[in-house]
Enzyme design. Structure first.
Site, PDB file in Angstrom:
ATOM      1  N   CYS A  16     -18.751  82.907-193.877  1.00 39.07           N
ATOM      2  CA  CYS A  16     -17.316  83.037-193.584  1.00 39.07           C
ATOM      3  C   CYS A  16     -16.514  81.842-194.099  1.00 39.07           C
ATOM      4  O   CYS A  16     -15.325  81.973-194.408  1.00 39.07           O
ATOM      5  CB  CYS A  16     -17.097  83.159-192.080  1.00 39.07           C
ATOM      6  SG  CYS A  16     -18.033  84.460-191.271  1.00 39.07           S
ATOM      7  N   CYS A  70     -16.867  88.572-191.816  1.00 37.90           N
ATOM      8  CA  CYS A  70     -17.514  89.866-191.588  1.00 37.90           C
ATOM      9  C   CYS A  70     -16.541  91.012-191.831  1.00 37.90           C
ATOM     10  O   CYS A  70     -15.398  90.981-191.388  1.00 37.90           O
ATOM     11  CB  CYS A  70     -18.084  89.922-190.184  1.00 37.90           C
ATOM     12  SG  CYS A  70     -19.379  88.690-189.905  1.00 37.90           S
ATOM     13  N   GLU A 107     -21.080  86.550-176.594  1.00 37.62           N
ATOM     14  CA  GLU A 107     -20.847  87.905-177.085  1.00 37.62           C
ATOM     15  C   GLU A 107     -22.143  88.702-177.017  1.00 37.62           C
ATOM     16  O   GLU A 107     -23.209  88.193-177.366  1.00 37.62           O
ATOM     17  CB  GLU A 107     -20.338  87.885-178.523  1.00 37.62           C
ATOM     18  CG  GLU A 107     -18.950  87.294-178.656  1.00 37.62           C
ATOM     19  CD  GLU A 107     -18.443  87.265-180.079  1.00 37.62           C
ATOM     20  OE1 GLU A 107     -17.258  86.961-180.255  1.00 37.62           O
ATOM     21  OE2 GLU A 107     -19.228  87.543-181.016  1.00 37.62           O
ATOM     22  N   ASP A 144     -20.969  82.872-185.238  1.00 36.00           N
ATOM     23  CA  ASP A 144     -21.367  83.816-184.199  1.00 36.00           C
ATOM     24  C   ASP A 144     -22.521  84.692-184.672  1.00 36.00           C
ATOM     25  O   ASP A 144     -23.465  84.962-183.929  1.00 36.00           O
ATOM     26  CB  ASP A 144     -20.191  84.729-183.831  1.00 36.00           C
ATOM     27  CG  ASP A 144     -19.054  83.983-183.169  1.00 36.00           C
ATOM     28  OD1 ASP A 144     -19.202  82.778-182.922  1.00 36.00           O
ATOM     29  OD2 ASP A 144     -18.010  84.601-182.902  1.00 36.00           O
ATOM     30  N   SER A 161     -18.744  91.130-179.386  1.00 34.81           N
ATOM     31  CA  SER A 161     -18.387  90.892-180.777  1.00 34.81           C
ATOM     32  C   SER A 161     -17.393  91.948-181.225  1.00 34.81           C
ATOM     33  O   SER A 161     -17.364  93.066-180.699  1.00 34.81           O
ATOM     34  CB  SER A 161     -19.643  90.977-181.644  1.00 34.81           C
ATOM     35  OG  SER A 161     -19.312  91.140-182.999  1.00 34.81           O
ATOM     36  N   CYS A 188     -14.324  82.004-189.917  1.00 37.30           N
ATOM     37  CA  CYS A 188     -15.074  82.673-188.866  1.00 37.30           C
ATOM     38  C   CYS A 188     -14.207  82.868-187.619  1.00 37.30           C
ATOM     39  O   CYS A 188     -13.149  82.262-187.466  1.00 37.30           O
ATOM     40  CB  CYS A 188     -16.344  81.887-188.540  1.00 37.30           C
ATOM     41  SG  CYS A 188     -17.580  82.864-187.649  1.00 37.30           S
ATOM     42  N   ASP A 189     -14.701  83.707-186.705  1.00 41.58           N
ATOM     43  CA  ASP A 189     -13.892  84.255-185.621  1.00 41.58           C
ATOM     44  C   ASP A 189     -13.054  83.243-184.848  1.00 41.58           C
ATOM     45  O   ASP A 189     -11.858  83.444-184.630  1.00 41.58           O
ATOM     46  CB  ASP A 189     -14.797  84.967-184.607  1.00 41.58           C
ATOM     47  CG  ASP A 189     -15.538  86.142-185.190  1.00 41.58           C
ATOM     48  OD1 ASP A 189     -15.344  86.440-186.378  1.00 41.58           O
ATOM     49  OD2 ASP A 189     -16.328  86.762-184.453  1.00 41.58           O
ATOM     50  N   LYS A 190     -13.680  82.162-184.366  1.00 42.30           N
ATOM     51  CA  LYS A 190     -12.979  81.242-183.476  1.00 42.30           C
ATOM     52  C   LYS A 190     -12.043  80.311-184.226  1.00 42.30           C
ATOM     53  O   LYS A 190     -11.214  79.635-183.616  1.00 42.30           O
ATOM     54  CB  LYS A 190     -13.979  80.418-182.654  1.00 42.30           C
ATOM     55  CG  LYS A 190     -14.993  81.245-181.887  1.00 42.30           C
ATOM     56  CD  LYS A 190     -14.354  82.346-181.061  1.00 42.30           C
ATOM     57  CE  LYS A 190     -15.389  83.306-180.496  1.00 42.30           C
ATOM     58  NZ  LYS A 190     -16.109  84.089-181.504  1.00 42.30           N
TER      59      LYS A 190
END
EC number: 4.2.1.9
Length: 562
Positions: free
Chosen positions: A53, A198, A449, A85, A475, A126-128
């Site tokens: 990511c 992702c 998650e 993650d 997730s 990435c997500d966070k």
């Protein structure tokens, strides 16, 4: 420039005879004499080789710096952290995932405030990264633009498109003997072709889209492939635009208003986005001083349909959405229908309505984004549940494909690992409600998650036959009949703590209730007998986090009530 100081923060660091030592240090990192008269813009990079990511973001940071320098500013690149993650999922390490959101926010705030940067470009993958960056930008309230690092391209095996969730679900399929080791390895080896986040409407793409709708990134930023000329130009333009925002005196909290958050929620719902958006938007609003509540998601969700046929519940990837125009045509449709606030200011210096004035329609014949009169679901897939198991709320992701209600028998686990073992070894059967508790913000700590258990359920072919509820999270890649963010969490004495094997539980998306079929008196007796477990950590960052973190229904933030 406005009548305000053109360098409101950096001037305090570098102007005047007494600041010669500071200038000396900056000469060593490449400042020329002329640079001290320019606005200094921090480029907050989340580059790392930790995850695909973020592995390309060093180059994007350089692109943003070029935009700043070309526009008459002086860019300074610095790094914050990221975790993955996808790599840590299902392990003890996943407890650090949500913690990383706070570390990212704290570290960006720390560097920018300490060094006296006049503005910020923050680049996340990435997500966070996304909410972490936005929380920092809101706290700092200096002119800023967020740039999304971009989505990954799909992988491919035997003519089928793959992504990371394909691998998680293949694990369940292997455990159920539906595929062999060779096929699992082939899926594993072909799912992730290179850099980018992702690829479905998972958390990263959800949050990038929400931030574009919020007005904190340039139009089109959320729907670009990670390795593309479009993404390079996005970064350059962001660098140049921060200087214009400095000139205008336009700051993040001028943009991130209550109406802007309502726009973000609307777009997340229309796209079929991740449950994590609820948690992160609450936290971002908290940083802005905006009063956003779970009830706002319910209110907006009653009138906004789910339109996007995107993974995990649908067929298409974000890269395919990029090919038909990204989210701008969708936002134009929502605006024209009166579902977005067009008067919200954005980082372009224009309103949302002005930005969307020339947005094209999607090409004729596409079936990725439905029309308003032919939705996938007539209202939100993100359903806020309450009831005697979640007095302060829970978040369900129900697209309608799973059905709208589920009643089953509780199978209770005090950690994720125990639940995953039971799923994979066949202990979990049709009609079960898997209960995973002591995984909340304080109890985990870190609110892990549950992608490994939910993917195992899917891989075992039980996606429509069992449900899963937890005080942890899911997730963005999760699909199925799932409920998370149950509040109060088990560790603080929420009713989830007293559920027993064999109890009957109902999840009802229509009545918006999560119910334990036990009398109030029995619940009271069980709670009276319950004792809080000892904390799992007494030193280090997880111990600090557990002491500070607020409930999931308030965004799981760490700087409230101090």
């Amino acid at each position: 420039m406005t009548d305000k100081h053109p360098r409101p923060h950096s001037s305090q660091v570098v102007d005047g005879m007494e600041r010669a030592p500071s200038r000396a240090m900056l000469h060593a990192v490449g400042f020329a004499d002329a640079d001290f008269a320019k606005p200094q813009i921090g480029i907050a990079s989340t580059w790392a080789m930790v995850t695909p990511c973020n592995m390309h973001i060093n180059k994007l940071a350089e692109d943003a710096a070029r935009g700043v320098d070309g526009g008459g500013g002086k860019a300074v690149i610095f790094n914050t952290i990221t975790i993955s993650d996808g790599i840590s999922m299902g392990t003890e390490g996943m407890k650090y995932s949500l913690v990383s959101r706070e570390v990212i926010a704290d570290s960006i705030e720390t560097v920018v405030a300490c060094q006296g940067y006049d503005g910020v470009v923050a680049i996340g993958g990435c997500d966070k990264n996304m909410p972490g960056c936005l929380i920092a930008l809101a706290r700092l309230n200096r002119p800023a633009v967020f740039v999304y690092g971009g989505t990954i391209l799909p992988g491919c095996h035997d003519g089928k498109k793959l992504d990371v969730v394909s691998v998680f679900e293949a694990v369940g399929a292997r455990a159920n003997h539906r595929i062999d080791d060779a096929e699992l390895h082939a899926i594993e080896s072909n799912a992730i072709p290179g850099p980018g986040s992702c690829g479905g409407m998972y958390t990263a793409n959800t949050m990038a889209s929400a931030i574009e709708a919020l007005g904190m990134s340039l139009p089109g930023s959320s729907a670009q492939v990670a390795i593309s000329r479009a993404k390079e130009l996005d970064c350059e333009r962001a660098g140049a635009q921060v200087l214009k925002l400095l000139d205008l005196g336009l700051k993040p909290r001028d943009i991130m208003t209550k109406k802007a958050f309502e726009n973000a929620i609307t777009v997340v719902i229309a796209l079929g986005g991740s449950t994590n958006a609820v948690l992160h938007l609450l936290a971002m609003a908290n940083a802005c001083g905006v009063d956003l509540k779970l009830d706002d998601f319910t209110r907006i969700g009653r009138k906004v349909p789910m339109l996007a046929d995107l993974k995990p519940s649908g067929r298409y990837s974000m890269a395919e959405l990029v090919e038909i125009g990204g989210i701008q045509p969708l936002m134009k449709t929502l605006l024209d229908a009166g579902l977005l606030h067009g008067d919200c200011m954005t980082v372009t210096g224009k309103t949302l309505e002005e930005n969307l004035a020339d947005a094209p329609d999607y090409p004729a014949g596409q079936d990725m984004i439905r029309s308003l009169d032919n939705p996938i679901k007539k209202d939100s897939h993100l359903v806020i549940l309450k009831g005697n198991l979640a007095p302060e709320g829970a978040v369900a992701k129900i697209t309608g494909k799973e059905g709208l209600s589920f009643t089953g028998t509780a199978r209770v686990f005090d950690c994720e690992e125990a639940a995953l073992t039971a799923i994979l070894d066949g202990t979990i059967v049709k009609g079960d409600v898997i209960v995973i508790r002591y995984e909340g913000p304080k109890g985990g700590p870190g609110m892990r998650e549950m992608l490994s258990p939910t993917s195992a359920v899917m891989g075992k072919g039980l996606g429509k036959e069992v449900a899963l509820i937890t005080d942890g999270r899911f997730s963005g890649g999760t699909h199925g009949f799932v409920v998370g963010h149950i509040t109060p969490e088990a560790y603080t004495g929420g009713p989830l703590a007293i559920v027993r094997d064999g109890d009957t539980i109902t999840i009802d998306a229509e009545t918006r209730e999560l119910s334990l079929h036990v009398t109030d008196d029995e619940i009271g007796r069980r709670l009276a007998q319950w004792t809080q477990p000892a904390p799992r950590y007494t030193k280090g960052v997880l111990a600090k986090y557990a002491r500070l973190v607020s409930p999931a229904s308030e965004g799981a933030v760490t700087d409230d009530g101090l």
